[in-house]
Design a protein around this motif. Structure first.
Motif, mmCIF file in Angstrom:
data_model
loop_
_atom_site.group_PDB
_atom_site.id
_atom_site.type_symbol
_atom_site.label_atom_id
_atom_site.label_comp_id
_atom_site.label_asym_id
_atom_site.label_seq_id
_atom_site.Cartn_x
_atom_site.Cartn_y
_atom_site.Cartn_z
ATOM 1 N N GLU A 249 0.803 -1.230 0.000
ATOM 2 C CA GLU A 249 0.000 0.000 0.000
ATOM 3 C C GLU A 249 0.830 1.272 0.000
ATOM 4 O O GLU A 249 0.312 2.363 -0.225
ATOM 5 C CB GLU A 249 -0.940 0.017 1.214
ATOM 6 N N GLY A 250 2.125 1.168 0.295
ATOM 7 C CA GLY A 250 2.966 2.362 0.348
ATOM 8 C C GLY A 250 3.302 2.740 1.778
ATOM 9 O O GLY A 250 2.987 2.019 2.728
ATOM 10 N N PRO A 251 3.965 3.893 1.964
ATOM 11 C CA PRO A 251 4.480 4.285 3.287
ATOM 12 C C PRO A 251 3.413 4.294 4.372
ATOM 13 O O PRO A 251 2.250 4.620 4.118
ATOM 14 C CB PRO A 251 5.023 5.698 3.034
ATOM 15 N N PHE A 252 3.850 3.942 5.584
ATOM 16 C CA PHE A 252 2.986 4.075 6.759
ATOM 17 C C PHE A 252 3.031 5.534 7.201
ATOM 18 O O PHE A 252 4.105 6.073 7.490
ATOM 19 C CB PHE A 252 3.470 3.165 7.884
ATOM 20 N N VAL A 253 1.886 6.178 7.255
ATOM 21 C CA VAL A 253 1.806 7.607 7.553
ATOM 22 C C VAL A 253 1.386 7.818 9.003
ATOM 23 O O VAL A 253 0.415 7.228 9.484
ATOM 24 C CB VAL A 253 0.814 8.321 6.614
ATOM 25 N N ALA A 254 2.129 8.643 9.696
ATOM 26 C CA ALA A 254 1.798 9.045 11.059
ATOM 27 C C ALA A 254 1.983 10.554 11.153
ATOM 28 O O ALA A 254 2.348 11.208 10.176
ATOM 29 C CB ALA A 254 2.678 8.321 12.065
ATOM 30 N N HIS A 255 1.716 11.099 12.318
ATOM 31 C CA HIS A 255 1.866 12.545 12.507
ATOM 32 C C HIS A 255 2.576 12.816 13.832
ATOM 33 O O HIS A 255 2.138 12.335 14.883
ATOM 34 C CB HIS A 255 0.505 13.251 12.483
ATOM 35 N N THR A 256 3.681 13.541 13.751
ATOM 36 C CA THR A 256 4.350 14.004 14.963
ATOM 37 C C THR A 256 3.720 15.311 15.411
ATOM 38 O O THR A 256 3.209 16.085 14.589
ATOM 39 C CB THR A 256 5.849 14.229 14.726
ATOM 40 N N THR A 257 3.760 15.564 16.699
ATOM 41 C CA THR A 257 3.368 16.878 17.218
ATOM 42 C C THR A 257 4.557 17.461 17.965
ATOM 43 O O THR A 257 5.257 16.754 18.697
ATOM 44 C CB THR A 257 2.153 16.784 18.155
ATOM 45 N N ARG A 258 4.805 18.721 17.733
ATOM 46 C CA ARG A 258 5.903 19.438 18.368
ATOM 47 C C ARG A 258 5.388 20.778 18.868
ATOM 48 O O ARG A 258 4.559 21.416 18.222
ATOM 49 C CB ARG A 258 7.044 19.688 17.375
ATOM 50 N N PHE A 259 5.885 21.181 20.036
ATOM 51 C CA PHE A 259 5.579 22.547 20.448
ATOM 52 C C PHE A 259 6.852 23.249 20.903
ATOM 53 O O PHE A 259 7.806 22.629 21.393
ATOM 54 C CB PHE A 259 4.481 22.629 21.516
ATOM 55 N N LEU A 260 6.856 24.539 20.658
ATOM 56 C CA LEU A 260 7.963 25.411 21.060
ATOM 57 C C LEU A 260 7.514 26.200 22.281
ATOM 58 O O LEU A 260 6.413 26.747 22.281
ATOM 59 C CB LEU A 260 8.313 26.364 19.920
ATOM 60 N N ILE A 261 8.366 26.238 23.286
ATOM 61 C CA ILE A 261 8.037 27.027 24.457
ATOM 62 C C ILE A 261 9.263 27.845 24.865
ATOM 63 O O ILE A 261 10.379 27.335 24.922
ATOM 64 C CB ILE A 261 7.522 26.163 25.629
ATOM 65 N N GLU A 262 9.032 29.122 25.105
ATOM 66 C CA GLU A 262 10.074 30.014 25.603
ATOM 67 C C GLU A 262 9.530 30.723 26.824
ATOM 68 O O GLU A 262 8.444 31.303 26.790
ATOM 69 C CB GLU A 262 10.471 31.036 24.542
ATOM 70 N N ALA A 263 10.271 30.609 27.919
ATOM 71 C CA ALA A 263 9.824 31.198 29.190
ATOM 72 C C ALA A 263 10.961 32.009 29.783
ATOM 73 O O ALA A 263 12.138 31.678 29.604
ATOM 74 C CB ALA A 263 9.385 30.112 30.152
ATOM 75 N N ARG A 264 10.618 33.056 30.492
ATOM 76 C CA ARG A 264 11.634 33.934 31.063
ATOM 77 C C ARG A 264 11.402 34.081 32.569
ATOM 78 O O ARG A 264 10.273 34.164 33.055
ATOM 79 C CB ARG A 264 11.567 35.312 30.399
#
Length: 267
Positions: A249-264
């Motif tokens: 059927e072709g490549p196995f498709v998944a989804h990564t999730t990423r978040f960026l956080i900047e704190a001071r």
């Protein structure tokens, strides 16, 4: 035209041989460090739009004293064009400690062996910049403690239900509380509870493709928390079925999730 039985047997044997070869190769290769270049040509992953390594490098270039928590093999930190006069990295896994030391010592950075649990082995207000790419756990109170007043924490983190199409293929449907873990809203609340001010917080969902079963094996051996206790022998039946699916059927498709956080830290 009806396929001849002998042709079907030959095709099945060829598919089995390819499965065994791909799995054996991926099961034998080293997974030390945090370099995924072995997956080149075997898997693809969209990258977050914010360009973490570049943005981290810019901040390191302006810092006086910096800490990289859970540096892995030190690859991301070593990619920075300029490191602060005082640069320290922590890591807990012995193969990664050796790899990071070899990579970062020539840059003047010190690698400290440290388990991923409080306290961090540094004094209060020791760093004006703390960075971390994909930490397993973020100990917000410790980060706030070692940051100098006015200092910044800058991190790219794995978001909720990341690559869960693959996780749930092997482990089955996960409960809502597991799927909701690592939510950026929870990170915001924890950072603020530790006395930090949020400067930036954003998340993206990114397409990931596994082009062959070897890529799946390597990924699960390297990212050990995805399918805890993963071994080829334990999951051989599911791996063989997934190999057939990818081949037909072709490549196995998944989804990564990423978040960026900047704190001071105020001050």
């Amino acid at each position: 035209m009806t396929e001849h039985p002998d042709d079907a047997k030959a095709a099945a044997a060829a598919e089995h041989d390819r499965f065994e070869a791909l799995v054996a190769e991926a099961d034998a290769v080293s997974v030390a460090g945090w370099d995924f270049s072995w997956l080149d040509g075997r898997a693809t992953e969209e990258r977050p739009s914010w360009g973490y390594a570049r943005a981290m490098g810019e901040r390191l270039g302006r810092a006086r004293a910096a800490l990289d928590i859970q540096t892995g093999g030190g690859e991301v930190l070593a990619s920075a064009p300029k490191l602060p006069p005082l640069t320290v990295a922590t890591e807990g896994w012995p193969p990664n400690i050796a790899r990071a030391t070899a990579l970062l010592h020539p840059r003047g950075a010190v690698v400290v062996a440290d388990e991923d649990k409080p306290p961090l082995p540094f004094g209060d207000a020791a760093f004006d910049l703390v960075v971390s790419r994909h930490p397993v756990t973020t100990w917000w109170e410790e980060i706030a403690r070692v940051l100098a007043p006015g200092g910044t924490y800058f991190s790219q983190q794995v978001g909720p239900a990341s690559v869960f199409e693959l996780v749930e293929y092997f482990l089955g449907p996960q409960p809502p509380e597991v799927r909701a873990g690592r939510d950026p809203g929870q990170a915001r609340a924890a950072a603020e509870a530790a006395g930090l001010d949020i400067v930036d917080l954003r998340m993206e969902r990114l397409r990931t493709e596994f082009l062959d079963i070897g890529a799946v094996v390597y990924f699960l051996r390297k990212v050990i928390w995805m399918v805890p206790g993963f071994t080829v022998d334990a999951y051989r039946t599911q791996l063989a079925a997934l190999h057939h699916r990818i081949e037909t059927e072709g490549p196995f498709v998944a989804h990564t999730t990423r978040f960026l956080i900047e704190a001071r830290k105020p001050g």
